[in-house]
Write an enzyme that holds these catalytic residues in place. Structure first.
Site, mmCIF file in Angstrom:
data_model
loop_
_atom_site.group_PDB
_atom_site.id
_atom_site.type_symbol
_atom_site.label_atom_id
_atom_site.label_comp_id
_atom_site.label_asym_id
_atom_site.label_seq_id
_atom_site.Cartn_x
_atom_site.Cartn_y
_atom_site.Cartn_z
ATOM 1 N N THR A 95 -14.115 4.622 7.412
ATOM 2 C CA THR A 95 -14.763 4.180 6.164
ATOM 3 C C THR A 95 -14.678 2.650 6.076
ATOM 4 O O THR A 95 -13.888 2.024 6.799
ATOM 5 C CB THR A 95 -14.042 4.757 4.918
ATOM 6 O OG1 THR A 95 -12.810 4.042 4.741
ATOM 7 C CG2 THR A 95 -13.780 6.239 5.034
ATOM 8 N N TYR A 151 0.836 -1.203 0.000
ATOM 9 C CA TYR A 151 0.000 0.000 0.000
ATOM 10 C C TYR A 151 0.876 1.260 0.000
ATOM 11 O O TYR A 151 0.621 2.220 -0.720
ATOM 12 C CB TYR A 151 -0.902 -0.064 1.227
ATOM 13 C CG TYR A 151 -1.951 1.009 1.367
ATOM 14 C CD1 TYR A 151 -3.102 0.999 0.585
ATOM 15 C CD2 TYR A 151 -1.809 2.020 2.330
ATOM 16 C CE1 TYR A 151 -4.091 1.966 0.759
ATOM 17 C CE2 TYR A 151 -2.791 2.986 2.506
ATOM 18 C CZ TYR A 151 -3.925 2.961 1.713
ATOM 19 O OH TYR A 151 -4.903 3.927 1.884
HETATM 20 N N1 LIG Z 1 -10.010 5.201 5.256
HETATM 21 C C1 LIG Z 1 -8.761 5.500 5.593
HETATM 22 O O1 LIG Z 1 -8.348 5.362 6.753
HETATM 23 C C2 LIG Z 1 -7.813 6.035 4.548
HETATM 24 C C3 LIG Z 1 -6.598 6.557 4.986
HETATM 25 C C4 LIG Z 1 -5.709 7.061 4.050
HETATM 26 C C5 LIG Z 1 -6.028 7.042 2.718
HETATM 27 N N2 LIG Z 1 -7.209 6.520 2.311
HETATM 28 C C6 LIG Z 1 -7.496 6.519 0.881
HETATM 29 O O2 LIG Z 1 -8.686 7.219 0.658
HETATM 30 C C7 LIG Z 1 -9.269 6.765 -0.563
HETATM 31 C C8 LIG Z 1 -10.741 6.494 -0.333
HETATM 32 O O3 LIG Z 1 -10.851 5.425 0.565
HETATM 33 P P1 LIG Z 1 -12.033 5.273 1.638
HETATM 34 O O4 LIG Z 1 -11.407 5.121 2.945
HETATM 35 O O5 LIG Z 1 -13.045 6.316 1.419
HETATM 36 O O6 LIG Z 1 -12.553 3.806 1.224
HETATM 37 P P2 LIG Z 1 -13.947 3.239 0.735
HETATM 38 O O7 LIG Z 1 -13.736 1.785 0.584
HETATM 39 O O8 LIG Z 1 -15.063 3.741 1.590
HETATM 40 O O9 LIG Z 1 -14.113 3.921 -0.697
HETATM 41 C C9 LIG Z 1 -13.331 3.554 -1.799
HETATM 42 C C10 LIG Z 1 -14.230 3.543 -3.019
HETATM 43 O O10 LIG Z 1 -13.394 3.270 -4.148
HETATM 44 C C11 LIG Z 1 -14.090 2.360 -4.987
HETATM 45 N N3 LIG Z 1 -13.110 1.656 -5.807
HETATM 46 C C12 LIG Z 1 -12.211 0.713 -5.418
HETATM 47 N N4 LIG Z 1 -11.518 0.275 -6.467
HETATM 48 C C13 LIG Z 1 -11.997 0.939 -7.557
HETATM 49 C C14 LIG Z 1 -11.692 0.921 -8.936
HETATM 50 N N5 LIG Z 1 -10.762 0.069 -9.412
HETATM 51 N N6 LIG Z 1 -12.346 1.755 -9.760
HETATM 52 C C15 LIG Z 1 -13.294 2.599 -9.281
HETATM 53 N N7 LIG Z 1 -13.659 2.635 -7.996
HETATM 54 C C16 LIG Z 1 -13.004 1.822 -7.143
HETATM 55 C C17 LIG Z 1 -14.824 1.437 -4.029
HETATM 56 O O11 LIG Z 1 -15.915 0.774 -4.682
HETATM 57 C C18 LIG Z 1 -15.287 2.426 -2.974
HETATM 58 O O12 LIG Z 1 -16.552 2.985 -3.268
HETATM 59 C C19 LIG Z 1 -8.454 5.547 -1.005
HETATM 60 O O13 LIG Z 1 -7.534 5.942 -2.003
HETATM 61 C C20 LIG Z 1 -7.720 5.162 0.266
HETATM 62 O O14 LIG Z 1 -6.522 4.488 -0.010
HETATM 63 C C21 LIG Z 1 -8.119 6.028 3.196
#
Ligand SMILES: NC(=O)c1ccc[n+]([C@@H]2O[C@H](COP(=O)([O-])OP(=O)(O)OC[C@H]3O[C@@H](n4cnc5c(N)ncnc54)[C@H](O)[C@@H]3O)[C@@H](O)[C@H]2O)c1
Length: 270
Positions: free
Chosen positions: A191, A156
């Site tokens: 999330t 990641y």
């Molecule tokens: N939640 C955390 O703690 C956190 C921390 C740091 C970074 N992030 C990043 O934030 C971003 C959003 O994550 P989140 O926490 O809201 O997660 P989430 O799982 O709630 O949302 C992610 C969304 O991306 C969609 N998705 C996944 N693969 C896909 C693809 N190939 N094409 C199109 N859509 C796709 C999923 O269906 C989902 O709706 C991500 O890039 C994640 O790495 C999250």
């Protein structure tokens, strides 16, 4: 950046978590939203909720790794109206295995979604934002794992370091077009991506508000969790401590390498 009222904003991974919170925050400020997600059922539910709130939505079932699908999608986005903002937010969680024994197919998959998916989003959206000449803004979602590569989530971290580099280079590249670039580095956010930690993370709505403020201020690095600051400081201190005297200070200057490297938002004065 112009007012959000009437602006067009594309969000990948927009059906859940941070992406959906961004969609709600942007819609509340009068933006037109292109909501993209690969999960059709979640996309339909998110679209219904936003439309019920009076938002103008184009929902696209799109996998960010699929370049053919991007081409088809962008024709629909053009018809929806001018695009000013793009949020490369779609991402998947770490694979949960050490790198030395990591499943190569899982490696290919996380690179494809979290890093190449962001590249694909940039390539699809920048021409549309450039086209109208009004400027705009692009937000790439990295992570604190894009600053600190902890061993259990090495896969990641590789993708999120890559997103960080994409954003820094793009910031310089797009400045002449009046297109700002921000890289978002969240810590734990409540999330579905983080599963059982959900109850203890920051709300996605708080992250979305922070992002909109960062766009208004044209900030490159967007941090949400101040508690990670000592870890980042320790990393950069270790890096600076590792520099010895340069073997041949004249070489890099004469080869133009330093001049090229100075083309960043933070090193122009050094
Ligand atoms: N939640 C955390 O703690 C956190 C921390 C740091 C970074 N992030 C990043 O934030 C971003 C959003 O994550 P989140 O926490 O809201 O997660 P989430 O799982 O709630 O949302 C992610 C969304 O991306 C969609 N998705 C996944 N693969 C896909 C693809 N190939 N094409 C199109 N859509 C796709 C999923 O269906 C989902 O709706 C991500 O890039 C994640 O790495 C999250």
């Amino acid at each position: 950046m112009r007012s959000l009222e009437g602006s067009g904003a594309l969000i990948t991974g927009g059906a859940s978590g941070i992406g959906f919170a961004l969609a709600k925050a942007l819609a509340a400020r009068g933006a037109r939203i292109v909501l993209c997600d690969r999960d059709a059922a979640m996309l339909a539910a998110a679209e219904s909720q936003l439309v019920a709130g009076g938002a103008s939505i184009l929902a696209l079932c799109l996998d960010v790794t699929d370049r053919t699908a991007w081409g088809v999608a962008m024709d629909k986005v053009r018809a929806f109206g001018p695009l000013h903002l793009a949020f490369a937010n779609a991402g998947v969680a770490p694979g949960g295995a050490p790198l030395s024994v990591f499943d190569p197919a899982a490696w290919d998959r996380i690179l494809a979604v979290n890093l190449t998916g962001v590249f694909n989003t940039i390539q699809a959206t920048v021409p549309l934002i450039r086209a109208h000449g009004e400027g705009g803004h692009i937000v790439l979602t990295s992570s604190m794992a894009g600053m600190i590569a902890a061993a259990p989530i090495g896969d990641y971290a590789v993708t999120k370091y890559g997103v960080s580099a994409l954003g820094e280079a793009l910031h310089t590249e797009l400045a002449p077009d009046g297109i700002g670039v921000s890289v978002l580095y969240p810590g734990v956010v409540a999330t579905p991506l983080v599963g059982e930690s959900r109850s203890s993370g920051m709300t996605p709505e708080a992250v979305a508000d922070r992002v909109l403020a960062a766009i208004a201020a044209n900030e490159l690095f967007v941090f949400t969790h101040a508690d990670y600051r000592p870890l980042v400081a320790a990393r950069f201190e270790a890096i600076l401590d590792a520099f010895g005297p340069s073997a041949d200070p004249a070489f890099a200057e004469s080869a133009g390498v330093l001049a090229m490297m100075r083309q960043t938002p933070y090193s122009a004065q050094k």
